[in-house]
Design a protein around this motif. Structure first.
Motif, mmCIF file in Angstrom:
data_model
loop_
_atom_site.group_PDB
_atom_site.id
_atom_site.type_symbol
_atom_site.label_atom_id
_atom_site.label_comp_id
_atom_site.label_asym_id
_atom_site.label_seq_id
_atom_site.Cartn_x
_atom_site.Cartn_y
_atom_site.Cartn_z
ATOM 1 N N PRO A 315 31.443 28.378 -16.406
ATOM 2 C CA PRO A 315 32.055 27.539 -17.443
ATOM 3 C C PRO A 315 31.093 26.429 -17.868
ATOM 4 N N VAL A 316 31.049 26.119 -19.168
ATOM 5 C CA VAL A 316 30.130 25.065 -19.615
ATOM 6 C C VAL A 316 30.501 23.746 -18.933
ATOM 7 N N GLN A 317 29.464 22.962 -18.683
ATOM 8 C CA GLN A 317 29.610 21.731 -17.920
ATOM 9 C C GLN A 317 30.619 20.757 -18.581
ATOM 10 N N GLU A 318 30.695 20.787 -19.938
ATOM 11 C CA GLU A 318 31.594 19.866 -20.654
ATOM 12 C C GLU A 318 33.041 19.992 -20.211
ATOM 13 N N LEU A 319 33.422 21.156 -19.655
ATOM 14 C CA LEU A 319 34.832 21.348 -19.277
ATOM 15 C C LEU A 319 35.281 20.381 -18.184
ATOM 16 N N THR A 320 34.343 19.799 -17.455
ATOM 17 C CA THR A 320 34.746 18.824 -16.428
ATOM 18 C C THR A 320 35.398 17.593 -17.076
ATOM 19 N N SER A 321 35.166 17.408 -18.403
ATOM 20 C CA SER A 321 35.799 16.254 -19.065
ATOM 21 C C SER A 321 37.318 16.420 -19.161
ATOM 22 N N LEU A 322 37.818 17.632 -18.926
ATOM 23 C CA LEU A 322 39.278 17.855 -18.949
ATOM 24 C C LEU A 322 39.946 17.413 -17.651
ATOM 25 N N ARG A 323 39.137 17.188 -16.606
ATOM 26 C CA ARG A 323 39.720 16.827 -15.312
ATOM 27 C C ARG A 323 40.397 15.461 -15.389
ATOM 28 N N LYS A 324 41.675 15.422 -14.964
ATOM 29 C CA LYS A 324 42.356 14.121 -14.905
ATOM 30 C C LYS A 324 42.291 13.653 -13.463
ATOM 31 N N THR A 325 43.404 13.786 -12.738
ATOM 32 C CA THR A 325 43.383 13.328 -11.352
ATOM 33 C C THR A 325 42.757 14.380 -10.450
ATOM 34 N N GLN A 326 41.965 13.937 -9.497
ATOM 35 C CA GLN A 326 41.361 14.863 -8.530
ATOM 36 C C GLN A 326 42.124 14.780 -7.213
ATOM 37 N N TYR A 327 42.510 15.930 -6.694
ATOM 38 C CA TYR A 327 43.227 15.988 -5.413
ATOM 39 C C TYR A 327 42.365 16.719 -4.388
ATOM 40 N N LEU A 348 45.390 23.752 -14.577
ATOM 41 C CA LEU A 348 44.672 23.384 -13.355
ATOM 42 C C LEU A 348 43.255 23.922 -13.319
ATOM 43 N N GLU A 349 42.393 23.146 -12.686
ATOM 44 C CA GLU A 349 41.118 23.689 -12.225
ATOM 45 C C GLU A 349 41.146 23.582 -10.705
ATOM 46 N N ILE A 350 40.765 24.664 -10.039
ATOM 47 C CA ILE A 350 40.830 24.694 -8.580
ATOM 48 C C ILE A 350 39.466 25.073 -8.035
ATOM 49 N N GLN A 351 39.062 24.395 -6.979
ATOM 50 C CA GLN A 351 37.827 24.771 -6.293
ATOM 51 C C GLN A 351 38.189 25.052 -4.844
ATOM 52 N N ALA A 352 37.982 26.298 -4.410
ATOM 53 C CA ALA A 352 38.303 26.678 -3.022
ATOM 54 C C ALA A 352 37.051 27.271 -2.397
ATOM 55 N N VAL A 353 36.592 26.661 -1.300
ATOM 56 C CA VAL A 353 35.342 27.107 -0.678
ATOM 57 C C VAL A 353 35.611 27.503 0.771
ATOM 58 N N PHE A 354 35.310 28.741 1.110
ATOM 59 C CA PHE A 354 35.546 29.280 2.448
ATOM 60 C C PHE A 354 34.210 29.483 3.162
ATOM 61 N N ASP A 355 34.200 29.175 4.459
ATOM 62 C CA ASP A 355 33.014 29.399 5.285
ATOM 63 C C ASP A 355 33.120 30.795 5.894
ATOM 64 N N LEU A 356 32.270 31.720 5.451
ATOM 65 C CA LEU A 356 32.379 33.098 5.936
ATOM 66 C C LEU A 356 31.461 33.378 7.131
ATOM 67 N N ALA A 357 30.599 32.437 7.487
ATOM 68 C CA ALA A 357 29.727 32.640 8.658
ATOM 69 C C ALA A 357 30.626 32.632 9.902
ATOM 70 N N ASP A 358 30.461 33.573 10.782
ATOM 71 C CA ASP A 358 31.295 33.694 11.998
ATOM 72 C C ASP A 358 32.786 33.781 11.702
ATOM 73 N N CYS A 359 33.159 34.260 10.538
ATOM 74 C CA CYS A 359 34.581 34.336 10.193
ATOM 75 C C CYS A 359 35.129 35.683 10.658
ATOM 76 N N GLN A 360 36.230 35.669 11.421
ATOM 77 C CA GLN A 360 36.806 36.914 11.945
ATOM 78 C C GLN A 360 37.871 37.519 11.016
ATOM 79 N N ALA A 361 38.229 36.795 9.997
ATOM 80 C CA ALA A 361 39.305 37.271 9.108
ATOM 81 C C ALA A 361 38.881 38.551 8.382
ATOM 82 N N SER A 362 39.870 39.366 8.002
ATOM 83 C CA SER A 362 39.543 40.545 7.188
ATOM 84 C C SER A 362 39.578 40.192 5.704
ATOM 85 N N SER A 363 40.458 39.262 5.342
ATOM 86 C CA SER A 363 40.399 38.782 3.962
ATOM 87 C C SER A 363 40.892 37.343 3.882
ATOM 88 N N VAL A 364 40.361 36.623 2.926
ATOM 89 C CA VAL A 364 40.753 35.227 2.687
ATOM 90 C C VAL A 364 40.987 35.083 1.198
#
Ligand code: FRU
Length: 464
Positions: A315-327, A348-364
């Protein structure tokens, strides 16, 4: 009729009402971004095509302008089909296809290329010289449309979506010194047999030292995780020689693996960015907003980059100007099952970051807009190394799409949720999935989940 607004989008380009399809005429002109679009202003269904028009200073806030082109002249009797725009020394020039039925019932027609010129960027006059290209080359079928024009070393070049008489999709090239008289150069690229019977909406440009040809072929068979929509948009990357018109390229790659992304077009802006916008729908898709008197929208503007011959979209960087409150909900937290956030926002804009190193899960993954068996689900399967988007429970019949993604040690999902759309950018644009969603009820929560083992959530942030 009482209009139901539940699916009207909050921050995407839409027509004021009624039908829209392809983005057209993407251009920066006198410092502003202009976007046109295929539009039927009198009905929520496709029909005689006009060009709708919006402009913006920042690619985020768009101003509606009067309809730029209407059909009905001798050369564009039944439609002003898709095309492009150029800034010709201060004159904003549209180059488009005239669609003319021979027999509408039998769907026989001819197509030609036309131009229209504006000095103020708002009202356009069709040229006296129209049609500027009256007929396709001799070995061509009657599919002859969607001109994309650019300038290179003093000449204008035009590519067109086309097919041979034997129904092989291809892109053909023309050249001109004045936008009015065009000389046929030859074939730029062609189906090698199983790449479709007609190529629509081509675009051709340099990106990070290579040449990229975007095409929207019709008639490619589904194969593995690819080509599951009626038609698909994708690209060829290679090296192009203007002197000999030779384009040595690799194989066709799909650009976006969601349900609703087609007929992409790009522009080059004064910051040197190659920006792409697609139609955020698909021919023959379920389009419930027709009941509300409108249909179709365009995707968010995306910046293209090339890495190892793969086109990345972000997404173009300008879209961050739409962000209101950050949670900031989670930072480096172990997740063993699921984590639910109640949210009272449908944009909404959502940022979800998972650590997959040493992760035993089959899916996240992550679910949005879940209630009473409704949800839109995005997840990464660690064994298959695939990202999955499941809209089965948000209004899609053929609801699951998958794309291979070697996520490595980190999976970072950047997700844009609008009232009837979701756009997922995984690992800095390594994989992109765009789909319309039609949730019936209004729960707006976000749920992170893991299956088969714990995962460390490095970050869960959202913005309304
Ligand atoms: C692509 C397309 C183009 C054509 C336009 C008509 O979606 O079929 O080839 O110009 O739509 O609306």
């Amino acid at each position: 009729k009482k209009v139901n607004h539940q699916y009207r989008l909050g921050y995407h380009i839409m027509a004021p009402a009624n039908w829209i399809n392809d983005p057209n005429g993407l251009v920066q002109y006198k410092g502003e971004y202009h976007v046109f679009y295929q539009h039927h202003p009198y009905d929520e269904n496709w029909g005689p095509m006009h060009w709708g028009h919006v402009k913006s200073k920042d690619l985020v806030h768009w101003q509606h302008l009067p309809i730029a082109l209407a059909p009905g002249d001798s050369f564009d009797k039944d439609g002003c089909f898709s095309g492009s725009a150029v800034d010709n020394e201060g004159e904003l020039t549209l180059i488009y296809t005239g669609h003319n039925y021979i027999d509408k019932e039998l769907d026989t027609f001819f197509q030609n290329q036309n131009i229209a010129v504006s000095k103020d960027g708002i009202t356009f006059e069709k040229a006296e010289a129209n049609p500027v290209i009256a007929e396709p080359p001799a070995d061509s079928s009657h599919h002859f449309r969607d001109p994309k024009v650019w300038k290179h070393e003093g000449f204008w070049y035009m590519i067109l979506g086309n097919s041979t008489k034997k129904q092989e999709g291809r892109v053909i090239l023309y050249r001109s010194s004045n936008l009015q008289k065009w000389e046929y150069v030859g074939v730029l690229a062609k189906s090698d047999g199983d790449l479709g019977y007609m190529w629509e909406c081509p675009d051709f440009f340099e990106l990070d030292g290579k040449h990229v040809l975007m095409i929207s072929p019709q008639g490619i068979e589904a194969k593995g995780d690819s080509y599951h929509n009626l038609f698909q948009t994708g690209y060829l990357v290679g090296e192009y020689n203007y002197g000999t018109n030779t384009f040595h390229h690799g194989s066709f790659t799909e650009l976006d693996y969601g349900h609703d992304f087609y007929a992409v077009q790009t522009l080059l802006d004064d910051k040197g960015r190659r920006i792409a916008i697609g139609w955020m729908d698909m021919w023959e898709a379920n389009m419930p907003t027709k009941e509300d008197g409108w249909c179709g929208a365009l995707t968010l503007p995306r910046e293209l980059t090339l890495r190892e011959d793969k086109v990345l979209m972000n997404p173009v960087q300008e879209l961050t100007s739409l962000r209101k409150t950050q949670y900031n909900m989670l930072t480096n937290k172990a997740l063993s099952n699921s984590y639910v956030v109640e949210v009272n926002e449908d944009l909404l804009e959502i940022q979800a970051v998972f650590d997959l190193a040493d992760c035993q899960a089959s899916s996240v993954g992550i679910k949005i807009r879940g209630i009473n068996n409704e949800e839109t689900l995005m997840c990464y399967n660690l064994n298959e190394q695939k990202l999955l988007l499941d809209c089965t429970h948000s209004g899609k019949e053929d609801g699951v799409r998958k794309v291979a993604l070697q996520a490595g040690e980190t999976l970072a999902l950047r997700i844009f949720v609008d009232r009837s759309s979701v756009e997922v950018f995984a690992n800095e644009g390594q994989a992109t999935m765009t789909s319309r969603i039609y949730p019936k009820e209004s729960r707006l929560g976000i749920e992170l989940f893991t299956e088969g083992g714990n995962v460390i959530v490095k970050e869960l942030t959202y913005w309304n």
